[in-house]
Design a protein around this motif. Structure first.
Motif, PDB file in Angstrom:
ATOM      1  N   PRO A 107      43.957  30.271  36.552  1.00 55.48           N
ATOM      2  CA  PRO A 107      44.486  30.131  35.191  1.00 55.48           C
ATOM      3  C   PRO A 107      43.995  28.853  34.512  1.00 55.48           C
ATOM      4  O   PRO A 107      43.833  28.817  33.289  1.00 55.48           O
ATOM      5  N   GLU A 108      43.743  27.819  35.308  1.00 57.45           N
ATOM      6  CA  GLU A 108      43.324  26.536  34.736  1.00 57.45           C
ATOM      7  C   GLU A 108      41.880  26.559  34.218  1.00 57.45           C
ATOM      8  O   GLU A 108      41.563  25.903  33.220  1.00 57.45           O
ATOM      9  N   ASN A 109      40.989  27.289  34.885  1.00 54.35           N
ATOM     10  CA  ASN A 109      39.580  27.276  34.447  1.00 54.35           C
ATOM     11  C   ASN A 109      39.166  28.573  33.775  1.00 54.35           C
ATOM     12  O   ASN A 109      37.984  28.794  33.513  1.00 54.35           O
ATOM     13  N   ALA A 110      40.129  29.444  33.453  1.00 51.83           N
ATOM     14  CA  ALA A 110      39.804  30.762  32.901  1.00 51.83           C
ATOM     15  C   ALA A 110      38.933  30.681  31.654  1.00 51.83           C
ATOM     16  O   ALA A 110      38.057  31.529  31.433  1.00 51.83           O
ATOM     17  N   GLY A 111      39.147  29.651  30.861  1.00 51.43           N
ATOM     18  CA  GLY A 111      38.408  29.538  29.607  1.00 51.43           C
ATOM     19  C   GLY A 111      36.954  29.131  29.763  1.00 51.43           C
ATOM     20  O   GLY A 111      36.199  29.139  28.777  1.00 51.43           O
ATOM     21  N   THR A 112      36.527  28.796  30.977  1.00 47.35           N
ATOM     22  CA  THR A 112      35.153  28.316  31.180  1.00 47.35           C
ATOM     23  C   THR A 112      34.159  29.444  31.474  1.00 47.35           C
ATOM     24  O   THR A 112      32.968  29.181  31.599  1.00 47.35           O
ATOM     25  N   PHE A 113      34.640  30.668  31.584  1.00 44.75           N
ATOM     26  CA  PHE A 113      33.756  31.752  32.014  1.00 44.75           C
ATOM     27  C   PHE A 113      33.161  32.562  30.856  1.00 44.75           C
ATOM     28  O   PHE A 113      32.296  33.405  31.087  1.00 44.75           O
ATOM     29  N   GLY A 114      33.604  32.321  29.643  1.00 41.75           N
ATOM     30  CA  GLY A 114      33.042  33.033  28.505  1.00 41.75           C
ATOM     31  C   GLY A 114      33.118  34.537  28.655  1.00 41.75           C
ATOM     32  O   GLY A 114      32.116  35.252  28.467  1.00 41.75           O
ATOM     33  N   LEU A 115      34.291  35.042  28.971  1.00 44.30           N
ATOM     34  CA  LEU A 115      34.429  36.464  29.280  1.00 44.30           C
ATOM     35  C   LEU A 115      34.069  37.368  28.106  1.00 44.30           C
ATOM     36  O   LEU A 115      33.717  38.532  28.301  1.00 44.30           O
ATOM     37  N   ASP A 116      34.140  36.834  26.891  1.00 40.96           N
ATOM     38  CA  ASP A 116      33.782  37.653  25.730  1.00 40.96           C
ATOM     39  C   ASP A 116      32.287  37.915  25.628  1.00 40.96           C
ATOM     40  O   ASP A 116      31.842  38.691  24.782  1.00 40.96           O
ATOM     41  N   SER A 117      31.490  37.291  26.504  1.00 42.29           N
ATOM     42  CA  SER A 117      30.042  37.527  26.491  1.00 42.29           C
ATOM     43  C   SER A 117      29.621  38.639  27.447  1.00 42.29           C
ATOM     44  O   SER A 117      28.427  38.937  27.550  1.00 42.29           O
ATOM     45  N   TYR A 118      30.592  39.258  28.128  1.00 43.93           N
ATOM     46  CA  TYR A 118      30.266  40.282  29.125  1.00 43.93           C
ATOM     47  C   TYR A 118      30.684  41.673  28.648  1.00 43.93           C
ATOM     48  O   TYR A 118      31.695  41.836  27.954  1.00 43.93           O
ATOM     49  N   ASP A 119      29.889  42.652  29.043  1.00 47.36           N
ATOM     50  CA  ASP A 119      30.245  44.043  28.766  1.00 47.36           C
ATOM     51  C   ASP A 119      31.333  44.516  29.718  1.00 47.36           C
ATOM     52  O   ASP A 119      32.228  45.263  29.328  1.00 47.36           O
ATOM     53  N   TYR A 120      31.228  44.106  30.982  1.00 46.01           N
ATOM     54  CA  TYR A 120      32.186  44.520  32.004  1.00 46.01           C
ATOM     55  C   TYR A 120      32.631  43.318  32.821  1.00 46.01           C
ATOM     56  O   TYR A 120      31.834  42.420  33.106  1.00 46.01           O
ATOM     57  N   VAL A 121      33.899  43.349  33.207  1.00 46.12           N
ATOM     58  CA  VAL A 121      34.434  42.380  34.164  1.00 46.12           C
ATOM     59  C   VAL A 121      34.973  43.171  35.356  1.00 46.12           C
ATOM     60  O   VAL A 121      35.705  44.152  35.182  1.00 46.12           O
ATOM     61  N   VAL A 122      34.584  42.739  36.548  1.00 47.36           N
ATOM     62  CA  VAL A 122      35.032  43.372  37.787  1.00 47.36           C
ATOM     63  C   VAL A 122      35.958  42.401  38.519  1.00 47.36           C
ATOM     64  O   VAL A 122      35.558  41.282  38.830  1.00 47.36           O
ATOM     65  N   ASP A 123      37.165  42.841  38.787  1.00 47.21           N
ATOM     66  CA  ASP A 123      38.148  42.035  39.501  1.00 47.21           C
ATOM     67  C   ASP A 123      38.218  42.500  40.946  1.00 47.21           C
ATOM     68  O   ASP A 123      38.655  43.616  41.233  1.00 47.21           O
ATOM     69  N   ALA A 124      37.791  41.616  41.861  1.00 50.69           N
ATOM     70  CA  ALA A 124      37.904  41.909  43.292  1.00 50.69           C
ATOM     71  C   ALA A 124      38.484  40.701  44.018  1.00 50.69           C
ATOM     72  O   ALA A 124      38.062  40.349  45.111  1.00 50.69           O
ATOM     73  N   ILE A 125      39.451  40.048  43.371  1.00 52.72           N
ATOM     74  CA  ILE A 125      40.070  38.864  43.959  1.00 52.72           C
ATOM     75  C   ILE A 125      41.454  39.212  44.501  1.00 52.72           C
ATOM     76  O   ILE A 125      42.038  40.232  44.127  1.00 52.72           O
ATOM     77  N   ASP A 126      41.969  38.359  45.395  1.00 52.08           N
ATOM     78  CA  ASP A 126      43.209  38.637  46.105  1.00 52.08           C
ATOM     79  C   ASP A 126      44.421  37.879  45.579  1.00 52.08           C
ATOM     80  O   ASP A 126      45.539  38.368  45.671  1.00 52.08           O
ATOM     81  N   SER A 127      44.217  36.680  45.099  1.00 50.58           N
ATOM     82  CA  SER A 127      45.337  35.842  44.671  1.00 50.58           C
ATOM     83  C   SER A 127      46.107  36.506  43.532  1.00 50.58           C
ATOM     84  O   SER A 127      45.528  36.873  42.504  1.00 50.58           O
ATOM     85  N   LEU A 128      47.394  36.663  43.696  1.00 54.49           N
ATOM     86  CA  LEU A 128      48.203  37.374  42.711  1.00 54.49           C
ATOM     87  C   LEU A 128      48.165  36.689  41.354  1.00 54.49           C
ATOM     88  O   LEU A 128      47.943  37.336  40.322  1.00 54.49           O
ATOM     89  N   GLN A 129      48.380  35.378  41.332  1.00 54.25           N
ATOM     90  CA  GLN A 129      48.392  34.647  40.065  1.00 54.25           C
ATOM     91  C   GLN A 129      47.042  34.719  39.361  1.00 54.25           C
ATOM     92  O   GLN A 129      46.963  34.944  38.144  1.00 54.25           O
ATOM     93  N   CYS A 130      45.978  34.539  40.113  1.00 52.14           N
ATOM     94  CA  CYS A 130      44.637  34.537  39.524  1.00 52.14           C
ATOM     95  C   CYS A 130      44.233  35.933  39.076  1.00 52.14           C
ATOM     96  O   CYS A 130      43.572  36.108  38.039  1.00 52.14           O
TER      97      CYS A 130
END
Length: 258
Positions: A107-130
């Motif tokens: 949650p702290e670094n979420a803004g650094t990934f520029g997610l609006d520049s991607y067509d697709y985002v794939v979530d394969a992470i385990d941490s519930l909060q993240c």
């Protein structure tokens, strides 16, 4: 990205046509989590000619990863998974643009990934909060988002299914994630297709959490998973391939209609 239709991607072109190859070559995909699910998803996407992929994982390859994770070999132990996988993916398709970020999505670094520049985002992470934050941020950014629910404690591949996030049944991770979001009054702003299995098996052998993990520093889901969840190679890999399939099937259908 130059598309080598006649050789490297010739078999794909035969089935899907040049329009799909050109569309996949233009795709930008961000993939979070390179474990037993995400690593196989990344390979499938690159073998399908995806032109840009950002791969994100903070972990190093460990011996315990060797039963299910694509980057895990004796020769790669101790190296960052993202860097190992980037080398492999470039060996598959040197023309692919691959950004490897050796860090966790939080949650702290979420803004650094520029997610609006991607067509697709794939979530394969385990941490519930993240995981919760990624689904919220990715859908808010307008990226088509696909997500893996719990892939551990599964054996029978025939049980693996796909459903929209709110309709996933029989998966403790999906239930915990929905509960967390509802308590916060938050929800993904667009549909999220999920790969899951309602199968719920039990370990035949109890294993304590790895010594290098401090459960006090982890959120509840991650600590529980590290402590009790066993895995088999084929089920986690099928989860990853199915995630890739959600993207590739959509592109196939879109280009077939055009």
């Amino acid at each position: 990205m130059d598309i080598d239709i006649n050789s490297r991607f010739g078999r794909m072109a035969l089935l899907a046509g040049e329009a799909m190859l050109r569309r996949t070559a233009s795709l930008r995909v961000a993939l979070f989590g390179l474990g037993g699910v995400g690593s196989w998803c990344a390979e499938a996407l690159v073998r399908a000619g995806v032109g840009h992929i950002t791969i994100v994982d903070s972990d190093d390859v460990a011996l315990s990863n060797c039963n299910r994770q694509l980057p895990a070999m004796d020769s790669t132990l101790g190296r960052p998974k993202a860097e190992v996988l980037r080398e492999r993916l470039l060996d598959i398709n040197p023309a692919c643009e691959i950004e490897a970020r050796v860090e966790a999505f939080t949650p702290e670094n979420a803004g650094t990934f520029g997610l609006d520049s991607y067509d697709y985002v794939v979530d394969a992470i385990d941490s519930l909060q993240c995981k919760a934050r990624l689904l919220l941020e990715a859908t808010a950014a307008g990226a088509s988002t696909v997500s893996s629910m719990g892939a551990a404690l599964k054996v029978h591949a025939s049980e693996i299914a796909v459903a929209e996030f709110g309709k996933v049944q029989g998966c403790p991770l999906a239930r915990a994630l929905r509960t967390l979001l509802r308590r916060r009054g938050e929800w993904p702003s667009a549909p999220v297709m999920c790969v899951y299995s309602p199968e719920r098996l039990h370990n035949r052998m109890e294993v304590p959490p790895p010594a290098q993990l401090d459960p006090a520093s982890l959120d509840m889901w991650t600590a529980r998973k590290a402590a009790v969840n066993g895995t088999l190679s084929h089920t986690t890999a099928i989860f990853g391939m199915r995630l890739a399939g959600l993207i590739l099937e959509e592109i196939y259908d879109i280009t077939a209609e055009s």
